[in-house]
Design an enzyme around this catalytic site. Structure first.
Site, PDB file in Angstrom:
ATOM      1  N   LYS A 113       0.825  -1.214   0.000  1.00 55.83           N
ATOM      2  CA  LYS A 113       0.000   0.000   0.000  1.00 55.83           C
ATOM      3  C   LYS A 113       0.862   1.269   0.000  1.00 55.83           C
ATOM      4  O   LYS A 113       2.083   1.200  -0.011  1.00 55.83           O
ATOM      5  CB  LYS A 113      -0.939  -0.026   1.208  1.00 55.83           C
ATOM      6  CG  LYS A 113      -1.871  -1.246   1.233  1.00 55.83           C
ATOM      7  CD  LYS A 113      -2.803  -1.229   0.058  1.00 55.83           C
ATOM      8  CE  LYS A 113      -3.959  -2.213   0.083  1.00 55.83           C
ATOM      9  NZ  LYS A 113      -3.800  -3.530   0.596  1.00 55.83           N
TER      10      LYS A 113
HETATM   11  C1  LIG Z   1      -9.990  -3.382  -0.828  1.00 57.00           C
HETATM   12  C2  LIG Z   1      -9.321  -4.042   0.334  1.00 57.00           C
HETATM   13  N1  LIG Z   1      -9.979  -4.110   1.510  1.00 57.00           N
HETATM   14  C3  LIG Z   1      -9.423  -4.689   2.588  1.00 57.00           C
HETATM   15  C4  LIG Z   1      -8.160  -5.228   2.541  1.00 57.00           C
HETATM   16  C5  LIG Z   1      -7.575  -5.887   3.760  1.00 57.00           C
HETATM   17  O1  LIG Z   1      -6.495  -5.173   4.265  1.00 57.00           O
HETATM   18  P1  LIG Z   1      -5.383  -5.903   5.159  1.00 57.00           P
HETATM   19  O2  LIG Z   1      -4.562  -6.751   4.243  1.00 57.00           O
HETATM   20  O3  LIG Z   1      -4.600  -4.755   5.743  1.00 57.00           O
HETATM   21  O4  LIG Z   1      -6.085  -6.678   6.190  1.00 57.00           O
HETATM   22  C6  LIG Z   1      -7.438  -5.177   1.360  1.00 57.00           C
HETATM   23  C7  LIG Z   1      -6.091  -5.763   1.293  1.00 57.00           C
HETATM   24  O5  LIG Z   1      -5.415  -5.776   0.322  1.00 57.00           O
HETATM   25  C8  LIG Z   1      -8.024  -4.568   0.229  1.00 57.00           C
HETATM   26  O6  LIG Z   1      -7.374  -4.504  -0.949  1.00 57.00           O
END
Ligand SMILES: Cc1ncc(COP(=O)(O)O)c(C=O)c1O
Length: 405
Positions: free
Chosen positions: A202
């Site tokens: 990210k």
């Molecule tokens: C659109 C979206 N929502 C939620 C998440 C979940 O985030 P995390 O990996 O920090 O738990 C991601 C992860 O890539 C994502 O792309």
């Protein structure tokens, strides 16, 4: 004259020389010495978790996205879970969301015992279509969870007015969109809750980590409790006030982000604007290079949006190509490009099919896009050479499979 392609032009998948010798991932973190020093400083301090770096990161982050409150979480997924809880989702409720996302977006609805209802996406941005959301609203609807796909803001104004009219909570999954702007305003304070992820691919990373921002003080308080077992005060507050008493007022989790991670987050945040500018530059270079390329559709950008470009997803125009997405994907991988596919529509995953009876054919725009999507490498630390290699490899592969040439 021989028409046999030279080793240089020949695709690597057919035995030619790959454009790159070394694999280029689709996304990766960039860490500087200042980040490492920031983490070491926390390691030498009194607080490894629930200490002053958490407050500092949250305050700086809230300022950065122009929101009143920022509440950190141990991941974007935990942040989504917190948002679904704070929205009051419970068994018997429905929440409307997009199929074109990572499954975590919809899973948070299921964590709360509620039912996800999918609404298809707009063909240009692949963000949830407010007109289709309107059709899915029922007496059981409680929330809308939009996603800013690839970093392009969803249609927030239309979603906001739908949510207000039907008394729904608007949650924006901005895991792709830190720094994106919608109608001149930064993403973060527009929806009732906006959430972010700090996974290494990210815009800024804390290893794992997440954040929810909101202008609503009551929501912020609920989120703070939810991430800390449902307890009404934090250990540091109690230590500072000399109190031992606390009460658990709701069923929460340990979803706290550590001071170690927040120290890294503060340091990374200081380079966010530079990194965003770099991602925008890379996207502009790709779009210029691929606009005329046969068989390729570049991502659209609406006039009222300035995307953050977490991803750069092209869509193949399969009718102009002699191979399907699978072969073109493999050909790009053979050139050593770490291409990826975002996303398998959530309603097609076996868990959703089995539990909620979802099926192919229900969301044709997302399904059609899925068959044609390929995410190209996109991260702010890409070198000039990396960008040129991506352009060269995509051009080489698409021209080789083009039916026009
Ligand atoms: C659109 C979206 N929502 C939620 C998440 C979940 O985030 P995390 O990996 O920090 O738990 C991601 C992860 O890539 C994502 O792309």
């Amino acid at each position: 004259m021989s028409t046999t392609p030279s080793k240089v032009d020949m695709l690597a998948i057919h035995g030619g020389k790959p454009v790159r010798e070394k694999f280029l991932p689709y996304g990766r973190q960039s860490l500087e010495d200042e980040d490492i020093n920031a983490v070491v400083e926390v390691l030498r301090s009194d607080w490894l978790t629930t200490g002053p770096k958490v407050d500092e990161f949250e305050e700086r982050f809230a300022d950065c996205v122009a929101a009143k409150h920022a509440i950190s979480f141990s991941s974007g997924t935990a942040a989504l879970h917190g948002a679904a809880f704070a929205a009051g989702l419970k068994s018997g409720d429905e929440a409307i969301t997009t199929p074109m996302t990572f499954c975590a977006t919809a899973n948070c609805i299921v964590y709360q015992g509620a039912t996800p209802v999918f609404a298809d996406v707009c063909p240009d941005t692949l963000n949830i279509d407010p007109k289709l959301v309107a059709k899915k609203i029922s007496g059981r609807s409680r929330a809308i969870i939009a996603v800013d796909y690839a970093g392009h803001p969803a249609e927030l104004e239309a979603l906001r007015s739908l949510a207000d009219r039907h008394r729904l909570i608007l949650i924006e999954d901005a895991c792709h969109a830190l720094g994106a702007e919608y109608r001149g305003r930064r993403i973060g304070g527009i929806a009732d809750m906006t959430l972010f992820s700090f996974h290494p691919v990210k815009h800024l990373t804390t290893g794992e980590g997440g954040m929810v921002t909101s202008d609503d003080s009551r929501i912020a308080e609920t989120l703070r409790r939810f991430r800390n077992h449902g307890i009404s005060s934090e250990a540091r507050q109690r230590q500072e006030s000399g109190q031992w008493f606390y009460e658990m007022v709701l069923l929460g989790f340990n979803f706290r982000l550590t001071d170690i991670a927040c120290g890294l987050g503060i340091s990374q945040l200081s380079r966010l604007e530079m990194n965003l500018a770099r991602r925008r530059e890379i996207a502009a270079r790709y779009s210029r290079a691929f606009r005329q390329l046969p068989g390729v559709e570049i991502p659209s950008v609406r006039e009222d949006a300035d995307p953050a470009w977490h991803l750069y997803p092209i869509r193949l125009r399969l009718e102009m190509l002699s191979a399907g997405r699978g072969e073109i994907f493999r050909a790009l991988r053979a050139e050593n490009l770490g291409v990826n596919v975002h996303y398998i529509p959530v309603h097609l995953h076996p868990y959703y099919r089995e539990r909620f009876g979802t099926a192919a054919g229900q969301h044709p725009i997302a399904e059609d896009a899925y068959e044609r999507l390929i995410s190209l490498p996109m991260f702010h630390a890409m070198s000039e050479r990396d960008i040129e290699d991506v352009i060269a490899a995509v051009s080489k592969v698409c021209e080789a499979y083009s039916l026009e040439i």
